[in-house]
Design an enzyme around this catalytic site. Sequence first.
Site, mmCIF file in Angstrom:
data_model
loop_
_atom_site.group_PDB
_atom_site.id
_atom_site.type_symbol
_atom_site.label_atom_id
_atom_site.label_comp_id
_atom_site.label_asym_id
_atom_site.label_seq_id
_atom_site.Cartn_x
_atom_site.Cartn_y
_atom_site.Cartn_z
ATOM 1 N N CYS A 1 0.825 -1.209 0.000
ATOM 2 C CA CYS A 1 0.000 0.000 0.000
ATOM 3 C C CYS A 1 0.861 1.262 0.000
ATOM 4 C CB CYS A 1 -0.934 -0.011 1.199
ATOM 5 S SG CYS A 1 -1.937 1.473 1.323
ATOM 6 N N CYS B 1 -0.443 4.102 2.177
ATOM 7 C CA CYS B 1 -0.252 3.907 3.618
ATOM 8 C C CYS B 1 1.204 4.140 4.002
ATOM 9 C CB CYS B 1 -0.603 2.482 4.041
ATOM 10 S SG CYS B 1 -2.084 1.817 3.304
ATOM 11 N N ASP B 2 2.137 3.628 3.216
ATOM 12 C CA ASP B 2 3.535 3.536 3.653
ATOM 13 C C ASP B 2 4.524 4.365 2.831
ATOM 14 O OD1 ASP B 2 2.706 1.708 5.598
ATOM 15 O OD2 ASP B 2 2.875 0.028 4.204
#
Length: 324
Positions: free
Chosen positions: A136, A139-140
């Site tokens: 992701c 997300c990261d």
Amino acid sequence: MTTQHHKLVIIGSGAAGCSAAIYAARAGLAPAMIRGMQPGGQLTITTEVENYPGFADAIEGPWLMQQMEKQAENCGTQLVNDFIKEIDVHANPKTMLGESGTTYTADAVIIATGASAKWLGMESEAKFNGRGVSACATCDGAFYRNQKVAVIGGGNSAKEEALYLANICDHVTLVHRRDSFRGEQILTDRVLAHDKITVKWDSAPDEILGDEGPTGGVTGMRLKSTKTGATEEIDVHGVFVAIGHKPNTDIFKNQLDMDETGYLDVTAGTVDALHNGQKVAGVFAAGDVADNVYRQAVTAAGMGCMAALDVNRYLDNLEAAAAA
Ligand code: NAP
């Protein structure tokens, strides 16, 4: 532990679940929507959404899903924070057990459990998962600001992840096992034109390299040519796996028909779930869980609408039969 009964339980809260909830609530069915492990579904880990009709400019996936859930709630849907871990789709009423310990029963069920990211299955991928390996970018990605990263895959997800990361990172290597991409040409054109993205065609990860110590993480990746078998190492600190999705259908095994990759079978052109080729009364499947072809937010929403309309018709017929 408690038991609660609903006319309709919708399992999943992505685009299919929310759309089903909006239509079912407006039909007066007061559905319960079980939000699941990843409330809002795959769009909550998406970057910009440019192809959902109704928005002239790109919108954020998480924002779109918040709006859909609020719309469902405003129409009369009960949002339930739980995860269904067991179901009997053949029982009457349908019976589900939530992770919370609550038992849900329902006259009808819409399965909208979607799909989850697939992993490569390599030992080194598991070893560095969460320490350099991710599925992701939204997300990261921020952890790799001004660093070098790689994205694995050749579909729309991989191209979108690469474009997103190219805005944050120093450089992105997009690793694809073949010599052409799948999916939208507009994304392909953007990737190929981007000066911070290099595409490694005909290449697959052979091993993710790194330091296993407590403060360690990924330092590189060995790639292997899918044509010649030749290997090379690239210097990266983040590896983003974007190789597609697998449907979330484990709890329906042996109860509903599915194809060899686990997508639920539905009668062509409908959302009727099947068992041994026969329609299962009161059980409908909508969105990515039952669609291995289109897999778009808008098609999922469309199937959710179909499922709610079919549930309404099904419950009307049940009531009429009971009254006769
Ligand atoms: P996808 O279209 O199935 O593509 C998966 C990619 O990963 C393929 O290029 C595949 O290679 C590669 N791959 C699969 N297994 C692999 C492995 N073990 N090792 C290396 N590479 C592997 O999946 P997706 O990109 O996640 O997209 C899923 C669906 O969502 C699609 O329908 C897509 O159109 C949709 N989507 C749409 C948008 C958008 O409209 N903007 C954004 C994201 C996703 P091969 O090509 O060789 O099979």
